[in-house]
Design a protein around this motif. Structure first.
Motif, mmCIF file in Angstrom:
data_model
loop_
_atom_site.group_PDB
_atom_site.id
_atom_site.type_symbol
_atom_site.label_atom_id
_atom_site.label_comp_id
_atom_site.label_asym_id
_atom_site.label_seq_id
_atom_site.Cartn_x
_atom_site.Cartn_y
_atom_site.Cartn_z
ATOM 1 N N ASP A 29 0.831 -1.199 0.000
ATOM 2 C CA ASP A 29 0.000 0.000 0.000
ATOM 3 C C ASP A 29 0.867 1.251 0.000
ATOM 4 N N GLN A 32 2.268 1.772 -3.607
ATOM 5 C CA GLN A 32 1.322 2.281 -4.609
ATOM 6 C C GLN A 32 0.933 3.715 -4.305
ATOM 7 N N SER A 119 -7.471 3.047 0.031
ATOM 8 C CA SER A 119 -6.967 1.732 0.420
ATOM 9 C C SER A 119 -7.805 1.301 1.601
ATOM 10 N N ASP A 143 -13.268 1.448 -9.946
ATOM 11 C CA ASP A 143 -12.286 0.376 -10.015
ATOM 12 C C ASP A 143 -12.045 -0.173 -8.614
ATOM 13 N N GLU A 144 -11.720 -1.465 -8.565
ATOM 14 C CA GLU A 144 -11.467 -2.103 -7.277
ATOM 15 C C GLU A 144 -10.501 -3.265 -7.504
ATOM 16 N N THR A 145 -9.425 -3.295 -6.705
ATOM 17 C CA THR A 145 -8.417 -4.338 -6.820
ATOM 18 C C THR A 145 -8.104 -4.858 -5.422
ATOM 19 N N GLU A 146 -8.130 -6.173 -5.277
ATOM 20 C CA GLU A 146 -7.853 -6.791 -3.977
ATOM 21 C C GLU A 146 -6.361 -7.076 -3.852
ATOM 22 N N TYR A 147 -5.806 -6.705 -2.703
ATOM 23 C CA TYR A 147 -4.416 -6.977 -2.353
ATOM 24 C C TYR A 147 -4.406 -7.736 -1.029
ATOM 25 N N ARG A 151 -7.927 -3.507 0.107
ATOM 26 C CA ARG A 151 -8.625 -3.467 -1.183
ATOM 27 C C ARG A 151 -8.527 -2.027 -1.678
ATOM 28 N N LEU A 152 -7.969 -1.822 -2.860
ATOM 29 C CA LEU A 152 -7.826 -0.484 -3.422
ATOM 30 C C LEU A 152 -9.070 -0.150 -4.231
ATOM 31 N N GLN A 153 -9.734 0.937 -3.851
ATOM 32 C CA GLN A 153 -10.948 1.371 -4.547
ATOM 33 C C GLN A 153 -10.740 2.764 -5.124
ATOM 34 N N GLU A 154 -11.274 2.966 -6.321
ATOM 35 C CA GLU A 154 -11.281 4.292 -6.925
ATOM 36 C C GLU A 154 -12.728 4.697 -7.142
#
Length: 166
Positions: A29, A32, A119, A143-147, A151-154
Motif C-alpha cells: 500500500d 502504490q 486503500s 475500479d477495485e483491486t484486492e491486495y 482493497r484499493l478502490q477508486e
C-alpha cells in the motif's frame, strides 16, 4: 484541475491514532500510494506535513494551516484555506492535486474533490482520526483491486461538478 483524495482507511473509517497509522505497515500500500502521488502536488495539514518531513511526498506540498509559518523546504507552500490551496496548485501548473490528510483536511476538501482513491484496510482499528463519511449515491465505484490486507478502490463523483464549484 482534478482534486483526488487519497487515504488508507479501516473498515470503521479510522485513518489514524495519535498521528500514526493504527495498523501494522503494509508495504504494498505504501508503495502504490507513493508512486501515485509522486509527480503531483499534495495538499495536507500542518501536523501531517510535520510528520512526513523525513520523506516528503509529492512534487510540492501545499500546507493548509491557519498560522502562516515559514517552511525550511523549498517545495512547501502555505495556504490559508481550501480556495488558496487550489489556487496554489493551479499556479504550479498542476493538472491534478492529491489531498492526503489529516482528518480535518479531508473534511474540508470532501465537497470539492473529483475522485477518491481509498486503500480499504481489512479490519477495524482503534483510533482518533476518521475519514469523512460520504453519500454513495453521489459517487460511483470505478475500479477495485484486492491486495493482501487491503482493497484499493477508486471512486468518481457521479455529477459533473458544476454545482460544487459555485
Amino acid at each position: 484541475m482534478e482534486l483526488v483524495s487519497v487515504a488508507a482507511i479501516a473498515d470503521n473509517r479510522v485513518i489514524g491514532d495519535d498521528g500514526e497509522l493504527p495498523w501494522p505497515s503494509i508495504p504494498a500500500d505504501k508503495q502504490q500510494y507513493r508512486e501515485r502521488i509522486a509527480a503531483d502536488p499534495v495538499i495536507l495539514g500542518r501536523r501531517t506535513f510535520d510528520s512526513m518531513r523525513e520523506d516528503l511526498p509529492g512534487s510540492h506540498q501545499i500546507v493548509l494551516s491557519r498560522s502562516h509559518g515559514a517552511f525550511d523546504v523549498d517545495t512547501a507552500h502555505h495556504a490559508g484555506g481550501v480556495e488558496a490551496a487550489i489556487e496554489i496548485a493551479e499556479a504550479l501548473g498542476a493538472e491534478r492535486a492529491h489531498v492526503i490528510g489529516g482528518g480535518v483536511i479531508y473534511d474540508l476538501f470532501q465537497p470539492h474533490i473529483d475522485r477518491m482513491v481509498l486503500s480499504r484496510v481489512h479490519g477495524s482499528y482503534e483510533g482518533d482520526t476518521y475519514y469523512p463519511e460520504w453519500d454513495e449515491s453521489e459517487w460511483q465505484l470505478a475500479d477495485e483491486t484486492e491486495y493482501d490486507r487491503f482493497r484499493l478502490q477508486e471512486w468518481v463523483r457521479a455529477d459533473t461538478g458544476a454545482d460544487r464549484d459555485q
